[in-house]
Enzyme design. Structure first.
Site, PDB file in Angstrom:
ATOM      1  N   ARG A 187       0.829  -1.227   0.000  1.00 19.17           N
ATOM      2  CA  ARG A 187       0.000   0.000   0.000  1.00 19.17           C
ATOM      3  C   ARG A 187       0.856   1.266   0.000  1.00 19.17           C
ATOM      4  O   ARG A 187       0.423   2.304  -0.485  1.00 19.17           O
ATOM      5  CB  ARG A 187      -0.968  -0.025   1.199  1.00 19.17           C
ATOM      6  CG  ARG A 187      -1.814   1.225   1.328  1.00 19.17           C
ATOM      7  CD  ARG A 187      -3.117   1.018   2.094  1.00 19.17           C
ATOM      8  NE  ARG A 187      -2.983   0.214   3.288  1.00 19.17           N
ATOM      9  CZ  ARG A 187      -2.350   0.592   4.415  1.00 19.17           C
ATOM     10  NH1 ARG A 187      -1.838   1.798   4.509  1.00 19.17           N
ATOM     11  NH2 ARG A 187      -2.267  -0.229   5.446  1.00 19.17           N
TER      12      ARG A 187
ATOM     13  N   TYR B  66     -16.853  16.228 -15.206  1.00 21.05           N
ATOM     14  CA  TYR B  66     -17.174  14.843 -14.865  1.00 21.05           C
ATOM     15  C   TYR B  66     -18.135  14.804 -13.678  1.00 21.05           C
ATOM     16  O   TYR B  66     -17.850  15.413 -12.638  1.00 21.05           O
ATOM     17  CB  TYR B  66     -15.885  14.083 -14.554  1.00 21.05           C
ATOM     18  CG  TYR B  66     -16.122  12.615 -14.339  1.00 21.05           C
ATOM     19  CD1 TYR B  66     -16.526  11.814 -15.398  1.00 21.05           C
ATOM     20  CD2 TYR B  66     -15.982  12.038 -13.092  1.00 21.05           C
ATOM     21  CE1 TYR B  66     -16.773  10.472 -15.207  1.00 21.05           C
ATOM     22  CE2 TYR B  66     -16.222  10.692 -12.894  1.00 21.05           C
ATOM     23  CZ  TYR B  66     -16.617   9.915 -13.966  1.00 21.05           C
ATOM     24  OH  TYR B  66     -16.867   8.588 -13.772  1.00 21.05           O
TER      25      TYR B  66
ATOM     26  N   LYS C  49      -9.225   5.135 -19.009  1.00 24.75           N
ATOM     27  CA  LYS C  49      -9.661   5.551 -20.345  1.00 24.75           C
ATOM     28  C   LYS C  49      -8.528   5.351 -21.367  1.00 24.75           C
ATOM     29  O   LYS C  49      -8.111   4.233 -21.583  1.00 24.75           O
ATOM     30  CB  LYS C  49     -10.175   6.982 -20.282  1.00 24.75           C
ATOM     31  CG  LYS C  49     -11.078   7.278 -19.054  1.00 24.75           C
ATOM     32  CD  LYS C  49     -12.394   6.532 -19.085  1.00 24.75           C
ATOM     33  CE  LYS C  49     -13.196   6.621 -17.792  1.00 24.75           C
ATOM     34  NZ  LYS C  49     -13.450   7.949 -17.272  1.00 24.75           N
TER      35      LYS C  49
END
Ligand SMILES: *Cc1c(COP(=O)(O)O)cnc(C)c1O
Length: 374
Positions: free
Chosen positions: A48, A100, A198
């Protein structure tokens, strides 16, 4: 070096132990420590915090964004949240009216809990309307260009000059363009956002987000701390997939742009079309700015069909090559009734279809839209 060359090589040094040309995927969640002092043997401790596959991706992200440093996240929204959480409580943020929808929901639902406030502003063109507002005490101006879903264009250089004079930073969401076409940091922005889900991933098979920083500064360190503690890290496998996607980003974008240009011109001349939103069309209000700050106009557009919701849905229902789905930036062409996807919070016109132009042959795409519009 040119963008194409950086995109192919950044973060891609051969593996030291095997000579493998393609980076290995290190799935290990934990890393061995030195018996003498208890410190990490190779700089890595726990997945992490940092991991070697993500580190390679971050090297590549910084390089293709012309940034000093970059952070990879598990999603675009994790990347967006981390920067807001890294701002001092009490900060005021300017957000775009058209942008967005996830960021709008984030601001409405979570800013109050994080002690942030915001103003939504119409950020068309040179953003002169912002002048009055920026004089006030503002920490950050968030812009998105081209914007989602109306493909509005903001003059990022003008915005950055204005913001910096007022002591605010500029954060630019450049997901619709990708760094292959537009590098906001070169234009004066301080931080960029990419939903790597994307164009960077490019194949609709991986989720991720990226933040690139002009300077490896305080805000970078705070955002890294947020990622480590709140936990929005990307997985090693997803980091590897995004890195792999970056290798072909430049040539993919060339085809996305070429196809989109042909489709936008076809749609603009169609009698059933009310309006096409594509910055590559000379009639687009942001065309001149887009021509200046982007090397091409991208693969995203929106089209408003004459009539309303039913007429738009009927066109999308008839496509055969375009798939009805949300998201963007993959190899396949997608068509989406955007207001339906956005749900109750949507402010998108009901007759609007958002199109992500893929890598198929442009004539097949035009033929498909032609029969759907019959
Ligand atoms: C998809 C998208 C996001 C959010 O990214 P996720 O990876 O879905 O979390 C943010 N901004 C823009 C412009 C997007 O298209």
């Amino acid at each position: 070096m040119h963008f194409e060359t950086k995109a192919v090589h950044a973060g891609g040094e051969s593996d030291e132990t095997t000579g493998a040309i393609v980076p290995p995927i290190h799935l290990s969640t934990t890393f061995e420590r030195n018996p003498a002092d208890g410190q990490p043997l190779h700089g890595f401790s726990y997945v992490r915090d940092h991991n070697p596959t993500q580190a390679r991706l971050e090297e590549a992200l910084a390089e293709i964004e012309s940034a000093e440093a970059a952070l990879a996240f598990g999603s675009g929204m994790a990347a967006a949240s981390a920067i807001f959480q890294a701002l001092p409580p009490g900060s005021h943020v300017i957000l775009p009216e058209d942008g967005y929808y996830g960021v709008r929901i984030l601001a409405n639902d979570y800013f109050p809990r994080w002690g942030l406030s915001c103003t939504f502003v119409d950020m068309d063109g040179d953003a002169r309307s912002l002048l009055a507002i920026v004089k006030k005490n503002i920490a950050a101006i968030w812009c998105e260009s081209p914007s989602n879903p109306l493909l509005k264009i903001v003059d990022i250089a003008a915005l950055a000059a204005m913001a910096h004079e007022a002591g605010a930073i500029v954060i630019a969401d450049g997901t619709f363009a990708s760094p292959a076409l537009q590098r906001p940091i070169e234009l004066g922005a301080d931080i960029t956002l990419q939903s790597t889900t994307k164009y960077l991933g490019g194949h609709s098979d991986v989720q991720g987000g990226s933040r690139a920083f002009r300077r490896r500064d305080d805000l970078y360190a705070r955002a890294e701390h947020v990622r480590e503690i709140i936990g929005g890290v990307g997985s090693p496998f997803n980091s590897w997939l995004v890195l792999r996607g970056i290798r072909t980003l430049a040539p993919r974008m060339r085809v996305h742009c070429e196809n989109a240009r042909a489709i936008a011109e076809f749609l603009a001349g169609h009698p059933r079309v009310e309006r096409v939103h594509y910055p590559g069309l000379a009639s687009h209000p942001g065309h001149a700015i887009a021509r200046r700050q982007m090397s091409d106009f991208g693969g995203m557009m929106s089209v408003q069909i004459k009539g309303g919701r039913q007429e738009a849905l009927a066109v999308a229902a008839k496509t055969r090559v375009f798939t009805r789905a949300t998201s963007l930036g993959g190899t396949e062409s997608l068509i989406e009734h955007r207001a339906s996807s956005e749900g109750a919070a949507s402010r998108t016109p009901q007759n609007l279809l958002r199109i992500s132009v893929g890598l198929e042959h442009k004539q097949d795409l035009i033929d498909d839209l032609a029969q759907a519009l019959k």
